[in-house]
Design an enzyme around this catalytic site. Structure first.
Site, PDB file in Angstrom:
ATOM      1  N   ASN A  42       0.863  -1.315   0.148  1.00  0.00           N
ATOM      2  CA  ASN A  42       0.039   0.101   0.103  1.00  0.00           C
ATOM      3  C   ASN A  42       0.845   1.344   0.171  1.00  0.00           C
ATOM      4  O   ASN A  42       1.833   1.254   0.647  1.00  0.00           O
ATOM      5  CB  ASN A  42      -1.013  -0.042   0.986  1.00  0.00           C
ATOM      6  CG  ASN A  42      -0.283  -0.070   2.500  1.00  0.00           C
ATOM      7  OD1 ASN A  42       0.544  -0.748   2.739  1.00  0.00           O
ATOM      8  ND2 ASN A  42      -1.043   0.690   3.464  1.00  0.00           N
ATOM      9  N   CYS A  53      -3.796   0.310  -2.738  1.00  0.00           N
ATOM     10  CA  CYS A  53      -3.631  -0.674  -2.128  1.00  0.00           C
ATOM     11  C   CYS A  53      -2.570  -1.592  -2.554  1.00  0.00           C
ATOM     12  O   CYS A  53      -2.174  -1.613  -3.745  1.00  0.00           O
ATOM     13  CB  CYS A  53      -5.167  -1.351  -2.148  1.00  0.00           C
ATOM     14  SG  CYS A  53      -6.300  -0.579  -1.356  1.00  0.00           S
ATOM     15  N   GLU A  55      -2.587  -4.894  -2.955  1.00  0.00           N
ATOM     16  CA  GLU A  55      -3.496  -5.840  -4.134  1.00  0.00           C
ATOM     17  C   GLU A  55      -3.302  -5.202  -5.547  1.00  0.00           C
ATOM     18  O   GLU A  55      -2.795  -5.839  -6.350  1.00  0.00           O
ATOM     19  CB  GLU A  55      -4.878  -6.205  -3.773  1.00  0.00           C
ATOM     20  CG  GLU A  55      -5.084  -7.041  -2.276  1.00  0.00           C
ATOM     21  CD  GLU A  55      -5.358  -5.882  -1.260  1.00  0.00           C
ATOM     22  OE1 GLU A  55      -6.120  -6.438  -0.393  1.00  0.00           O
ATOM     23  OE2 GLU A  55      -4.909  -4.768  -1.245  1.00  0.00           O
ATOM     24  N   CYS A  85     -10.154  -4.809   0.210  1.00  0.00           N
ATOM     25  CA  CYS A  85     -11.216  -3.671   0.212  1.00  0.00           C
ATOM     26  C   CYS A  85     -12.121  -3.941  -0.917  1.00  0.00           C
ATOM     27  O   CYS A  85     -11.686  -4.595  -1.955  1.00  0.00           O
ATOM     28  CB  CYS A  85     -10.867  -2.443   0.276  1.00  0.00           C
ATOM     29  SG  CYS A  85     -10.009  -1.833  -1.194  1.00  0.00           S
TER      30      CYS A  85
END
Length: 125
Positions: A42, A53, A55, A85
């Site tokens: 992040n 983020c 990911e 998220c």
């Protein structure tokens, strides 16, 4: 690569996160179907909307290298029970609705689930 090894790579990656606002460091390790692995962290910004983020960082790195087939992603960090998220769930669903998700629950147990379980109704054009 097994889920524990992938999770450990995500945990190691989280050490490089830039999170001066939330103080929550997050790392991700994305396993492609061909065996390649891409990590991400992040990166926060004082304009919160500009934050990215872990990911999406991992996916963006992989996509920029030509990857399009993804098998599993592990998410780890400075706190437990880190799951992707909603924005990341939508982003990842573009590429694999059945993507495996690995994270650690509040007790430290490794949890394996799927994106479909976490996000059953994706937006599609």
């Amino acid at each position: 690569m097994d889920s524990r090894q992938l999770f450990d790579l995500a945990k190691k990656a989280s050490e490089n996160a830039y999170s001066p606002y939330s103080n929550v460091k997050v790392g991700a390790a994305l396993l492609c179907k061909n065996g390649n692995i891409y990590t991400g962290v992040n990166v926060e910004n004082s304009s919160y909307g500009a934050t990215i983020c872990a990911e999406r960082t991992a996916f963006t790195k992989a996509i920029s290298e030509g990857e399009r087939e993804f098998e599993k992603i592990a998410v780890a960090g400075s706190i437990r029970n880190l799951v992707p998220c909603g924005m990341c769930r939508q982003f990842m669903s573009e590429f694999n609705e059945e993507l495996g998700i690995v994270y650690e629950d509040e007790n430290g147990a490794l949890i394996e689930t799927s994106l479909r379980e976490l996000f059953p109704s994706q937006f599609k054009l």
